[in-house]
Design an enzyme around this catalytic site. Structure first.
Site, mmCIF file in Angstrom:
data_model
loop_
_atom_site.group_PDB
_atom_site.id
_atom_site.type_symbol
_atom_site.label_atom_id
_atom_site.label_comp_id
_atom_site.label_asym_id
_atom_site.label_seq_id
_atom_site.Cartn_x
_atom_site.Cartn_y
_atom_site.Cartn_z
ATOM 1 N N LEU A 134 -5.451 36.366 -20.115
ATOM 2 C CA LEU A 134 -6.851 35.972 -20.202
ATOM 3 C C LEU A 134 -6.986 34.466 -20.439
ATOM 4 C CD1 LEU A 134 -9.436 37.606 -19.992
ATOM 5 C CD2 LEU A 134 -9.457 37.790 -22.474
ATOM 6 N N SER A 135 -5.899 33.827 -20.809
ATOM 7 C CA SER A 135 -5.938 32.403 -21.125
ATOM 8 C C SER A 135 -5.444 31.548 -19.964
ATOM 9 C CB SER A 135 -5.062 32.118 -22.346
ATOM 10 O OG SER A 135 -4.838 30.731 -22.492
ATOM 11 N N PRO A 136 -6.292 30.659 -19.437
ATOM 12 C CA PRO A 136 -5.823 29.783 -18.354
ATOM 13 C C PRO A 136 -4.776 28.787 -18.854
ATOM 14 C CG PRO A 136 -8.021 29.119 -19.065
ATOM 15 C CD PRO A 136 -7.698 30.401 -19.777
ATOM 16 N N ASP A 145 -1.354 35.462 -23.189
ATOM 17 C CA ASP A 145 -2.295 36.475 -22.734
ATOM 18 C C ASP A 145 -2.789 36.008 -21.372
ATOM 19 O OD1 ASP A 145 -4.652 38.045 -22.280
ATOM 20 O OD2 ASP A 145 -4.941 38.284 -24.428
#
EC number: 2.5.1.18
Length: 191
Positions: free
Chosen positions: A15-17, A13
């Site tokens: 959104l995940s670093p 995703d």
């Protein structure tokens, strides 16, 4: 002729670093490691819900650790990663649903562009602190990745279709099933 490449699935995703860091390492070394990399856009919120896990940013000690860890890993791996200024708003209010649905459509219709479009969305959120939720933001990322404006608009119009919603849901469920496939036998030593 060498051995056939091993298949490696990356459920991710934007959104995940940590997903971005893994993505860059795997893309960078897939040929050296003889890996057939299968990119699988997924919703991290669905995985968190299924596992009963909390995002690290909600736990103060983990939040401090993640902030420093992501910075150091970015430097070490040469990935231009920086936390968004309004981290909580970006992560918990805005999220990534539309972006991940868009990547799902890209995977279905133009899989050859999935790596580039994914990278551009990560660059927007994690490097330049730009939006990834508004249609114009997603179009800008797609165009920067080499997609024509018309092509990107056509795909963006499909993000709310049942086919795309179901595909993203199925991929997220597949990622969750990996966490339940481990056969753990109870220990009899303590009995």
């Amino acid at each position: 002729m060498g051995p056939l490449p091993r298949t490696l699935e990356l459920f991710y995703d934007v959104l995940s670093p940590y997903s971005w860091l893994a993505f860059e390492v795997l893309c960078r070394y897939k040929n050296i490691w003889n890996v057939s990399l299968q990119l699988r856009p997924t919703l991290i919120a669905g995985i968190m819900k299924d596992s009963g896990n909390q995002p690290p940013a909600l736990l103060p000690r983990k939040a401090l650790y993640v902030k420093n860890d992501v910075r150091l890993l970015g430097q070490h791996l040469q990935v231009p990663i920086r936390l968004p200024k309004d981290f909580f708003f970006v992560i918990f209010e805005k999220g990534s649903l539309t972006a991940m649905r868009f990547l799902t459509v890209v995977k279905l219709e133009h899989p050859e562009l999935l790596e580039k479009v994914s990278r551009e969305l990560w660059m927007r959120i994690w490097s330049r602190d730009e939006d990834i939720t508004e249609p114009q933001s997603i179009l800008a990322a797609a165009e920067k990745a080499g997609m024509s404006t018309g092509q990107a608009r056509e795909l963006l119009e499909r993000v709310s279709t049942p086919q795309v919603k179901n595909q993203l849901k199925e991929t997220t469920e597949a990622a969750c099933k990996y966490g339940t496939s481990i056969d753990v036998q109870p220990s009899t030593a303590a009995q």
